[in-house]
Write an enzyme that holds these catalytic residues in place. Structure first.
Site, PDB file in Angstrom:
ATOM      1  N   SER A 146       0.949  -1.370   0.076  1.00 25.29           N
ATOM      2  CA  SER A 146       0.117  -0.019  -0.163  1.00 25.29           C
ATOM      3  C   SER A 146       0.972   1.308   0.048  1.00 25.29           C
ATOM      4  O   SER A 146       2.087   1.215   0.293  1.00 25.29           O
ATOM      5  CB  SER A 146      -0.728  -0.057   1.345  1.00 25.29           C
ATOM      6  OG  SER A 146      -1.434   1.194   1.591  1.00 25.29           O
ATOM      7  N   TYR A 192      -2.214  -0.263  10.330  1.00 25.13           N
ATOM      8  CA  TYR A 192      -2.352  -0.699   9.022  1.00 25.13           C
ATOM      9  C   TYR A 192      -0.947  -0.241   8.211  1.00 25.13           C
ATOM     10  O   TYR A 192      -0.382  -1.260   7.283  1.00 25.13           O
ATOM     11  CB  TYR A 192      -3.651  -0.067   8.166  1.00 25.13           C
ATOM     12  CG  TYR A 192      -3.528  -0.431   7.021  1.00 25.13           C
ATOM     13  CD1 TYR A 192      -4.340  -1.472   6.582  1.00 25.13           C
ATOM     14  CD2 TYR A 192      -3.165   0.573   5.787  1.00 25.13           C
ATOM     15  CE1 TYR A 192      -4.589  -1.563   5.203  1.00 25.13           C
ATOM     16  CE2 TYR A 192      -3.244   0.142   4.523  1.00 25.13           C
ATOM     17  CZ  TYR A 192      -4.177  -0.802   4.069  1.00 25.13           C
ATOM     18  OH  TYR A 192      -4.272  -1.095   2.637  1.00 25.13           O
TER      19      TYR A 192
HETATM   20  N1  LIG Z   1      -8.836  -0.610  -1.889  1.00 29.55           N
HETATM   21  C1  LIG Z   1      -7.588  -0.015  -1.698  1.00 29.55           C
HETATM   22  O1  LIG Z   1      -7.463   1.352  -2.121  1.00 29.55           O
HETATM   23  C2  LIG Z   1      -6.380  -0.607  -1.362  1.00 29.55           C
HETATM   24  C3  LIG Z   1      -5.197   0.285  -1.690  1.00 29.55           C
HETATM   25  C4  LIG Z   1      -3.984  -0.540  -1.001  1.00 29.55           C
HETATM   26  C5  LIG Z   1      -4.019  -1.821  -0.775  1.00 29.55           C
HETATM   27  N2  LIG Z   1      -5.156  -2.409  -0.677  1.00 29.55           N
HETATM   28  C6  LIG Z   1      -5.030  -3.837   0.052  1.00 29.55           C
HETATM   29  O2  LIG Z   1      -5.651  -4.620  -0.908  1.00 29.55           O
HETATM   30  C7  LIG Z   1      -6.206  -5.624  -0.263  1.00 29.55           C
HETATM   31  C8  LIG Z   1      -7.476  -5.881  -0.616  1.00 29.55           C
HETATM   32  O3  LIG Z   1      -8.471  -4.966  -0.430  1.00 29.55           O
HETATM   33  P1  LIG Z   1      -9.681  -4.609  -0.782  1.00 29.55           P
HETATM   34  O4  LIG Z   1      -9.945  -3.058  -1.099  1.00 29.55           O
HETATM   35  O5  LIG Z   1     -10.225  -5.615  -1.814  1.00 29.55           O
HETATM   36  O6  LIG Z   1     -10.596  -4.943   0.718  1.00 29.55           O
HETATM   37  P2  LIG Z   1     -12.196  -5.754   0.898  1.00 29.55           P
HETATM   38  O7  LIG Z   1     -12.511  -5.539   2.164  1.00 29.55           O
HETATM   39  O8  LIG Z   1     -12.994  -5.552  -0.191  1.00 29.55           O
HETATM   40  O9  LIG Z   1     -11.267  -7.217   0.595  1.00 29.55           O
HETATM   41  C9  LIG Z   1     -10.760  -7.880   1.710  1.00 29.55           C
HETATM   42  C10 LIG Z   1     -11.277  -9.165   1.966  1.00 29.55           C
HETATM   43  O10 LIG Z   1     -10.383  -9.938   2.648  1.00 29.55           O
HETATM   44  C11 LIG Z   1     -11.280 -10.757   3.407  1.00 29.55           C
HETATM   45  N3  LIG Z   1     -10.773 -11.056   4.890  1.00 29.55           N
HETATM   46  C12 LIG Z   1     -10.583 -10.291   5.695  1.00 29.55           C
HETATM   47  N4  LIG Z   1     -10.203 -10.912   6.842  1.00 29.55           N
HETATM   48  C13 LIG Z   1     -10.115 -12.173   6.623  1.00 29.55           C
HETATM   49  C14 LIG Z   1      -9.569 -13.365   7.277  1.00 29.55           C
HETATM   50  N5  LIG Z   1      -8.982 -13.413   8.408  1.00 29.55           N
HETATM   51  N6  LIG Z   1      -9.335 -14.532   6.581  1.00 29.55           N
HETATM   52  C15 LIG Z   1      -9.836 -14.518   5.229  1.00 29.55           C
HETATM   53  N7  LIG Z   1     -10.339 -13.491   4.719  1.00 29.55           N
HETATM   54  C16 LIG Z   1     -10.279 -12.280   5.172  1.00 29.55           C
HETATM   55  C17 LIG Z   1     -12.764  -9.898   3.532  1.00 29.55           C
HETATM   56  O11 LIG Z   1     -13.723 -10.830   3.789  1.00 29.55           O
HETATM   57  C18 LIG Z   1     -12.547  -9.369   2.327  1.00 29.55           C
HETATM   58  O12 LIG Z   1     -13.188 -10.230   1.256  1.00 29.55           O
HETATM   59  C19 LIG Z   1      -6.062  -5.423   1.275  1.00 29.55           C
HETATM   60  O13 LIG Z   1      -4.863  -6.115   1.754  1.00 29.55           O
HETATM   61  C20 LIG Z   1      -5.943  -3.996   1.403  1.00 29.55           C
HETATM   62  O14 LIG Z   1      -5.278  -3.515   2.569  1.00 29.55           O
HETATM   63  C21 LIG Z   1      -6.409  -1.741  -0.917  1.00 29.55           C
END
Ligand SMILES: NC(=O)c1ccc[n+]([C@@H]2O[C@H](COP(=O)([O-])OP(=O)(O)OC[C@H]3O[C@@H](n4cnc5c(N)ncnc54)[C@H](O)[C@@H]3O)[C@@H](O)[C@H]2O)c1
Length: 272
Positions: A153, A166
């Site tokens: 990130s 985070y």
């Molecule tokens: N959306 C953004 O702007 C962004 C930017 C940088 C990094 N990220 C990273 O990308 C990744 C995905 O983010 P996203 O936006 O798709 O989030 P999201 O919340 O849509 O998806 C995350 C998924 O992880 C699952 N999850 C949570 N805890 C869990 C566990 N203990 N076991 C199994 N599954 C679990 C949730 O149920 C969810 O389906 C994350 O690591 C997030 O930090 C997102």
């Protein structure tokens, strides 16, 4: 003549958090490229729904409800996948996210943080990628082939207000990526690669209300981000497809230990 450089057809690709915004989009795209997708979700319902969608699209998919913090459940999943498809080619660690108690609101300071929630966020965002890598990476080590993709990130390299835990966990992901890349290549050969992608700001379920209001206008935080993004917009989940395909395929066979930003220029911009 068919060019195989970016070919992932038939590859078994595990996506943790495969029911989420970014993991879900990756699952659909890679299924459309002919990969066999394993959706690992925290809940049974989400695993089933995501898998059904992929199969309806004409893809091959398997859904398993697994908490990424449970080594035992991850090991059970590994055995099921190996029994059904015989191999594990790629792991994408896309499970992660923040928690309200570990986020510092504008009227709070760091001293108001819930230490319990801070530990949970560190656990999910760091150990939640470390454990699947150890469990599924072992199957890759056994056959000396595979690709692991972590999700970093902007918060791993920039101090971003409110999200201390985070950010600390994502900084850990960067070092874990480099460390595992070294370990796998030096102990198991050049067939195993470990890389990370670092998305900029993509609207998802978790950050939507932080960045935009109900009427679609930007919050102050949203405006600050856009001001610091040379491309002047948020990313769209599909804009990760190209880099993910590259890292899953042989196109990146000499690439390991990298953390690749996909951020509309955010990380390279001075702000001036
Ligand atoms: N959306 C953004 O702007 C962004 C930017 C940088 C990094 N990220 C990273 O990308 C990744 C995905 O983010 P996203 O936006 O798709 O989030 P999201 O919340 O849509 O998806 C995350 C998924 O992880 C699952 N999850 C949570 N805890 C869990 C566990 N203990 N076991 C199994 N599954 C679990 C949730 O149920 C969810 O389906 C994350 O690591 C997030 O930090 C997102």
């Amino acid at each position: 003549m068919q060019n195989k450089t970016f070919d992932v057809s038939g590859r078994v690709i595990i996506i943790t958090g495969g029911g989420g915004a970014l993991g879900g989009a990756m699952a659909k795209y890679l299924a459309s490229c002919g990969a066999k997708i394993v959706v690992l979700s925290l809940h049974e319902e989400s695993a089933r729904k995501s898998t059904e969608e992929l199969i309806q699209m004409g893809g091959e998919a398997m859904g398993l409800a697994v908490d990424v913090l449970s080594q035992e459940k991850l090991e059970e999943a590994r055995e099921k996948i190996l029994k059904q498809w015989g191999t594990i080619d790629v792991l994408i660690n896309a499970a992660g996210g923040n928690m309200p108690g570990a986020t510092i609101n504008p009227d709070q300071t760091v001293f108001d943080i819930s230490v319990e929630d801070l530990r949970k966020v560190l656990d999910l965002n760091l150990m939640g990628s470390v454990l699947p890598t150890l469990v599924f990476g072992k199957a890759m080590a056994d056959r000396k082939k595979g690709s692991i993709i972590n999700i970093s990130s902007m918060a791993s390299t920039h101090a971003i207000t409110r999200v201390m835990g985070y950010s600390m966990a994502k900084a850990g992901i960067d070092m874990f990526t480099k460390w595992m890349a070294m370990e796998m290549a030096m102990k198991f050969g050049d067939g195993i690669r470990v890389n990370a992608i670092a998305p900029g700001f993509f609207i998802g379920k978790q950050n939507q209300r932080l960045l935009t209001r109900e009427d679609g206008s930007l919050t102050d935080r949203g405006e600050t981000i856009i001001r610091n993004t040379p491309m002047k917009r948020f990313g769209k989940a599909e804009e990760l497809n190209g880099i993910v395909l590259y890292l899953c395929s042989d196109a990146s066979q000499f690439v390991t230990g990298t953390i690749i930003p996909i951020d509309g220029g955010f990380s390279s911009f001075s702000g001036v």
